[in-house]
Motif scaffolding. Structure first.
Motif, PDB file in Angstrom:
ATOM      1  N   PRO A  39      39.283  40.173  49.415  1.00 15.55           N
ATOM      2  CA  PRO A  39      39.287  38.918  48.655  1.00 15.55           C
ATOM      3  C   PRO A  39      39.529  39.170  47.168  1.00 15.55           C
ATOM      4  N   ARG A  40      40.772  39.097  46.748  1.00 16.71           N
ATOM      5  CA  ARG A  40      41.115  39.414  45.363  1.00 16.71           C
ATOM      6  C   ARG A  40      40.419  38.489  44.373  1.00 16.71           C
ATOM      7  N   ALA A  70      45.182  34.049  41.906  1.00 18.94           N
ATOM      8  CA  ALA A  70      44.538  35.268  42.408  1.00 18.94           C
ATOM      9  C   ALA A  70      45.251  35.824  43.626  1.00 18.94           C
ATOM     10  N   TYR A  71      45.917  34.967  44.387  1.00 18.13           N
ATOM     11  CA  TYR A  71      46.622  35.422  45.583  1.00 18.13           C
ATOM     12  C   TYR A  71      48.134  35.295  45.422  1.00 18.13           C
ATOM     13  N   THR A 116      39.801  51.824  36.671  1.00 16.28           N
ATOM     14  CA  THR A 116      39.160  50.980  37.686  1.00 16.28           C
ATOM     15  C   THR A 116      39.563  49.525  37.524  1.00 16.28           C
ATOM     16  N   GLY A 117      39.587  49.055  36.274  1.00 20.21           N
ATOM     17  CA  GLY A 117      39.970  47.670  36.032  1.00 20.21           C
ATOM     18  C   GLY A 117      39.111  46.697  36.809  1.00 20.21           C
ATOM     19  N   THR A 118      39.747  45.801  37.522  1.00 24.39           N
ATOM     20  CA  THR A 118      39.026  44.794  38.305  1.00 24.39           C
ATOM     21  C   THR A 118      38.407  45.363  39.574  1.00 24.39           C
ATOM     22  N   GLY A 119      38.902  46.529  40.007  1.00 27.21           N
ATOM     23  CA  GLY A 119      38.416  47.119  41.250  1.00 27.21           C
ATOM     24  C   GLY A 119      39.268  46.782  42.456  1.00 27.21           C
ATOM     25  N   TYR A 120      40.360  46.041  42.267  1.00 31.49           N
ATOM     26  CA  TYR A 120      41.167  45.626  43.422  1.00 31.49           C
ATOM     27  C   TYR A 120      41.839  46.820  44.100  1.00 31.49           C
ATOM     28  N   THR A 121      42.448  47.709  43.317  1.00 37.93           N
ATOM     29  CA  THR A 121      43.057  48.902  43.914  1.00 37.93           C
ATOM     30  C   THR A 121      42.009  49.731  44.638  1.00 37.93           C
ATOM     31  N   LEU A 154      31.065  43.186  48.337  1.00 39.21           N
ATOM     32  CA  LEU A 154      32.008  43.176  49.458  1.00 39.21           C
ATOM     33  C   LEU A 154      31.738  44.299  50.447  1.00 39.21           C
ATOM     34  N   GLY A 155      30.701  45.090  50.183  1.00 40.43           N
ATOM     35  CA  GLY A 155      30.350  46.177  51.089  1.00 40.43           C
ATOM     36  C   GLY A 155      31.000  47.498  50.785  1.00 40.43           C
TER      37      GLY A 155
END
Length: 384
Positions: A39-40, A70-71, A116-121, A154-155
Motif C-alpha cells: 500500500p504505497r 499515490a498509485y 530509505t526515503g518513504t520506505g516504498y522500495t 505493514l508487518g
C-alpha cells in the motif's frame, strides 16, 4: 482489504502493477505481485505538487487526488527545505521496478538500499525477500523513524539505520546487491567493500546537475566495473551533498563584460536532448557550479534560448533555432567560456560514432574511478 486510513486501496495497487507491466517497466511476475501487495499510500501519506506558477501545494492521501497520485507512476515530493526546494521524494514506481529488475535479484539475496526515503522500495524488497535480507540507510532521522513505523504497521521489519549513506551499513554486510536511490559524484568504495564478489550495485553517478545516469557495476576482487543503463534516470543528490555542493550563490555578470557573439554547430540544451554529451562535457573543461535554464521570448513566452551561468558571472546563451546552414547563435559573457567545453564534448561524441549510454561505463577501484567508452582499457577515458 483496508488500512488504518480506512481506504480501499488494493484495486489501485493492482491497477498500478498492470500499468507498469503494460508499459514494459515490469516483466517479472514476482515484482508485479509485490507492487500489487504494498500500500504505497501508507508509506507516502502526504506529498507536495507544484503548479505551473511554481507554487507548492500540500496533498494527503485522505483526499481523492492525493490517493490517486499515490498509485500513479510519478515521483512524489515529500520533503521541502526552507527555500521550498525538494529534499526528499517517493521515487517513481516505474523507475524503482526497472531498477529492481536490472539488478536481477534472487529470492535469497541480501540487499542494501541506500536512501530509505518513504520506505516504498524497502517494502517491495521485504515483500519479495523477507525482512532478514533487507537493510536500508538514510541520513534524515525523521525519514528513518517514519519509515520504520509505517513499515512495521505493514508487518515489515528490515534493518534500518540513520547515517550518512556514503558509509553503507557494514555491520549487516556482505550484500549481494546494492541499490541507491540518490545520486553521487563518485561511487563510495565502502559500497564495494560490502558487496560480495560477483554482486552488483546500481548507482546514479552524476558529477554535475543533470549529468549522469544509472550504472550497473559488478564487484570483482579488485574493482567495480560496468556500463550505464540504456534508459536515462536521475535522482536527487545524496542529502549531505545537496547542501555542501549546491549552495545558493548569487550569479551576476560584471557590468563591463562585453558579450561575445558567434555561431556553433553543436545543438543547444544537451542536458535535456543529449545527456551523453552533457556528461562528457563535465570532463572537457566545464567549470563547477553551472546552472542551466531557458530564456523565454518576451512576446510569445515560448523558449527562445538555452542558458548557462556560473558563480564567476560567466554566462552562455544558445539559440534554439538553427539557421538554414545548421548553425546556432551563441552569446557569451564573463571570464569563462561555457559553451566551448560542450562543443569539445560533442566532437568527442561524434568521433566515437555517437555512442549511446550502453557504450559508456565506469571502472572504480579503491584509489581511482574513470569513465570510458566501449571498453575499460580504452585510450579515451576520464577520471571522476
Amino acid at each position: 482489504m483496508t488500512t488504518h486510513l480506512g481506504t480501499d486501496w488494493t484495486w489501485r495497487a493492482e491497477r498500478l502493477a498492470d500499468e507498469l507491466e503494460t508499459r514494459g517497466d515490469l516483466t517479472d511476475p514476482r515484482w508485479k505481485t509485490a507492487v500489487a501487495a504494498v500500500p504505497r499510500h501508507v508509506l507516502v501519506p502526504e506529498s507536495y505538487q507544484q503548479d505551473t506558477g511554481g507554487a507548492w501545494h500540500h496533498l494527503t492521501t485522505d483526499s481523492g487526488k492525493g490517493l490517486e497520485l499515490a498509485y500513479s507512476p510519478i515521483t512524489l515530493v515529500t520533503v521541502l527545505d526552507e527555500r521550498d526546494h525538494p529534499l526528499s521524494s517517493g521515487t517513481k514506481p516505474d523507475l524503482i521496478v526497472r531498477m529492481l529488475e536490472t539488478l536481477d535479484i534472487d529470492d535469497e539475496h541480501r540487499v542494501l538500499a541506500i536512501g530509505t526515503g518513504t520506505g516504498y522500495t524497502t517494502a517491495l524488497l521485504c515483500h519479495r525477500l523477507g525482512d532478514r535480507n533487507v537493510c536500508s540507510v538514510d541520513i534524515a532521522p525523521e525519514l528513518v523513524d517514519d519509515a520504520r513505523d509505517r513499515l512495521a504497521g505493514l508487518g515489515y521489519h528490515p534493518a534500518l539505520a540513520c547515517r550518512d549513506g556514503v558509509g553503507g551499513l557494514p555491520e549487516h554486510a556482505p550484500y549481494d546487491r546494492v541499490i541507491a536511490t540518490c545520486s553521487v559524484s563518485r561511487v563510495p568504495w565502502s559500497w564495494a567493500e560490502q558487496l560480495t564478489v560477483g554482486g552488483f550495485a546500481l548507482v546514479n553517478v552524476k558529477p554535475n546537475i543533470q549529468a549522469g545516469n544509472l550504472v550497473l557495476l559488478r564487484r570483482y576482487p579488485d574493482r567495480l566495473e560496468g556500463r550505464f543503463t540504456d534508459r536515462w534516470a536521475a535522482f536527487m543528490s545524496m542529502r549531505h551533498q545537496s547542501h555542501d555542493q549546491n549552495p545558493l550563490i548569487p550569479r551576476t555578470t560584471p557590468e563591463d563584460a562585453e558579450p561575445q557573439a558567434r555561431t556553433t554547430t553543436t545543438p543547444p540544451s544537451p542536458w535535456w536532448d543529449n545527456t551523453v554529451v552533457w556528461l562528457l562535457a563535465q570532463f572537457h573543461g566545464l567549470p563547477d557550479g553551472v546552472t542551466i535554464g531557458m530564456r523565454l521570448d518576451p512576446h510569445t513566452r515560448q523558449p527562445a534560448a538555452a542558458t548557462m551561468t556560473t558563480p564567476d558571472g560567466s554566462t552562455a546563451e544558445i539559440g534554439l533555432t538553427a539557421s538554414s546552414s545548421g548553425r546556432y547563435e551563441v552569446t557569451e559573457t564573463g571570464p569563462t567560456s561555457l559553451w566551448e567545453p560542450v562543443e569539445r564534448a560533442h566532437r568527442t561524441w561524434l568521433t566515437h560514432g555517437k555512442p549511446d549510454w550502453t557504450r559508456l561505463g565506469i571502472t572504480a577501484t579503491e584509489h581511482e574511478q574513470r569513465l570510458w567508452i566501449d571498453h575499460p582499457d580504452s585510450r579515451d577515458c576520464w577520471f571522476l
